[in-house]
Scaffold this active site. Structure first.
Site, PDB file in Angstrom:
ATOM      1  N   TYR A 207      -4.676   0.528  -2.460  1.00 49.35           N
ATOM      2  CA  TYR A 207      -5.486   0.089  -3.596  1.00 49.35           C
ATOM      3  C   TYR A 207      -6.485   1.183  -4.006  1.00 49.35           C
ATOM      4  O   TYR A 207      -6.724   1.392  -5.202  1.00 49.35           O
ATOM      5  CB  TYR A 207      -6.221  -1.209  -3.261  1.00 49.35           C
ATOM      6  CG  TYR A 207      -5.300  -2.361  -2.904  1.00 49.35           C
ATOM      7  CD1 TYR A 207      -4.134  -2.580  -3.627  1.00 49.35           C
ATOM      8  CD2 TYR A 207      -5.595  -3.229  -1.858  1.00 49.35           C
ATOM      9  CE1 TYR A 207      -3.283  -3.625  -3.304  1.00 49.35           C
ATOM     10  CE2 TYR A 207      -4.748  -4.280  -1.537  1.00 49.35           C
ATOM     11  CZ  TYR A 207      -3.592  -4.471  -2.256  1.00 49.35           C
ATOM     12  OH  TYR A 207      -2.745  -5.507  -1.939  1.00 49.35           O
TER      13      TYR A 207
ATOM     14  N   GLU B 174      -8.157  -9.698  -3.222  1.00 47.09           N
ATOM     15  CA  GLU B 174      -8.747  -9.801  -1.889  1.00 47.09           C
ATOM     16  C   GLU B 174      -7.792  -9.151  -0.895  1.00 47.09           C
ATOM     17  O   GLU B 174      -6.577  -9.248  -1.049  1.00 47.09           O
ATOM     18  CB  GLU B 174      -8.948 -11.259  -1.453  1.00 47.09           C
ATOM     19  CG  GLU B 174     -10.091 -11.960  -2.127  1.00 47.09           C
ATOM     20  CD  GLU B 174      -9.659 -12.642  -3.408  1.00 47.09           C
ATOM     21  OE1 GLU B 174      -8.434 -12.807  -3.580  1.00 47.09           O
ATOM     22  OE2 GLU B 174     -10.509 -13.000  -4.225  1.00 47.09           O
TER      23      GLU B 174
ATOM     24  N   ILE C 116       1.107  -9.299  -3.011  1.00 46.59           N
ATOM     25  CA  ILE C 116       1.998  -8.138  -3.140  1.00 46.59           C
ATOM     26  C   ILE C 116       2.618  -7.909  -1.769  1.00 46.59           C
ATOM     27  O   ILE C 116       1.912  -7.903  -0.751  1.00 46.59           O
ATOM     28  CB  ILE C 116       1.268  -6.881  -3.672  1.00 46.59           C
ATOM     29  CG1 ILE C 116       2.243  -5.680  -3.776  1.00 46.59           C
ATOM     30  CG2 ILE C 116       0.050  -6.526  -2.859  1.00 46.59           C
ATOM     31  CD1 ILE C 116       1.702  -4.515  -4.593  1.00 46.59           C
ATOM     32  N   ALA C 117       3.919  -7.780  -1.742  1.00 43.53           N
ATOM     33  CA  ALA C 117       4.605  -7.575  -0.464  1.00 43.53           C
ATOM     34  C   ALA C 117       5.850  -6.720  -0.669  1.00 43.53           C
ATOM     35  O   ALA C 117       6.522  -6.818  -1.694  1.00 43.53           O
ATOM     36  CB  ALA C 117       4.999  -8.918   0.148  1.00 43.53           C
TER      37      ALA C 117
ATOM     38  N   ASN D 169      -6.544  -4.563   7.073  1.00 35.13           N
ATOM     39  CA  ASN D 169      -5.289  -4.094   6.452  1.00 35.13           C
ATOM     40  C   ASN D 169      -5.488  -2.683   5.858  1.00 35.13           C
ATOM     41  O   ASN D 169      -5.520  -2.476   4.646  1.00 35.13           O
ATOM     42  CB  ASN D 169      -4.838  -5.091   5.367  1.00 35.13           C
ATOM     43  CG  ASN D 169      -3.378  -4.910   4.987  1.00 35.13           C
ATOM     44  OD1 ASN D 169      -2.780  -3.873   5.274  1.00 35.13           O
ATOM     45  ND2 ASN D 169      -2.814  -5.909   4.337  1.00 35.13           N
TER      46      ASN D 169
END
Ligand code: COA
Length: 166
Positions: free
Chosen positions: A122, A110, A76-77, A115
């Site tokens: 999340y 993961e 995801i970016a 981060n």
């Protein structure tokens, strides 16, 4: 109209998006995925690959694979210029809806323990850390935190997390 008030559109990613995905990926990660990795994921009929667009421009992508009954978020970016505007949240909401994440589906991913922003994101969606994969990231040997979103984690528990090595 400001950028943030322009509506965001979430749709399936297509092969035609890949040049934009690769460019975004290079802006988002020190060790970006290759074109071949995206092509492989897009070729899997069971996966969910999503694009977030604003004013017709790609501002984010999400890649999720299915392994048996478990959904695995692989990537995801969000474009650095479009961060903290709810783009990743919109992608995750759409994914959760598509895979039945509020009807019992189990989702895992993961993330680097360093981060903090992604972990905070999340956790807002009900993911809990369930363990570590040692030296998972090849670029710097960092461990990975393994996070799960299941019916139990949405209730603050972890007793339905499968004992699987994905
Ligand atoms: C992590 C990432 C996908 C977040 O995308 P985003 O579109 O900025 O996230 P959102 O705007 O939906 O953020 C929702 C919430 O998550 C949390 N969050 C997101 N980024 C954060 C950051 N850098 N620091 C702290 N909290 C953060 C915040 O609570 C945020 O809500 P707020 O902005 O109202 O405070 C984006 O920063 C990114 O692409 N990073 C590089 C790639 C990456 O690390 N991907 C994840 C790999 S596991």
């Amino acid at each position: 109209m400001t950028a943030t008030s322009t509506p965001l559109k979430i749709r399936r990613l297509t092969y035609a998006d890949l040049p934009h995905v690769i460019a975004l990926e290079r802006r988002a990660f020190p060790t970006p995925w290759s074109l071949a990795m995206f092509v492989l994921e897009l070729s899997k009929a069971s996966g969910v690959c999503l694009a977030a667009l604003r004013d017709g421009e790609l501002v984010g992508h999400l890649i999720c694979s299915r392994y048996d009954t478990v959904w695995h978020i692989m990537n995801i970016a969000v474009d650095p210029a479009a961060r903290r505007q709810g783009v990743a949240s919109a992608l995750l909401r759409d994914l959760i809806e598509r895979v039945g994440g509020n009807d019992g589906a189990q989702i895992t991913l993961e993330v680097r323990p360093s981060n903090d922003g992604a972990i905070a994101l999340y956790e807002q969606f009900g993911f809990l850390s369930a363990g570590r994969r040692r030296r998972y990231y090849q670029d710097n040997g960092e461990d990975a935190l393994v996070m799960w979103r299941t019916p139990a984690t949405l209730d603050g528990r972890m007793d339905d997390i499968p004992n699987v090595a994905l």
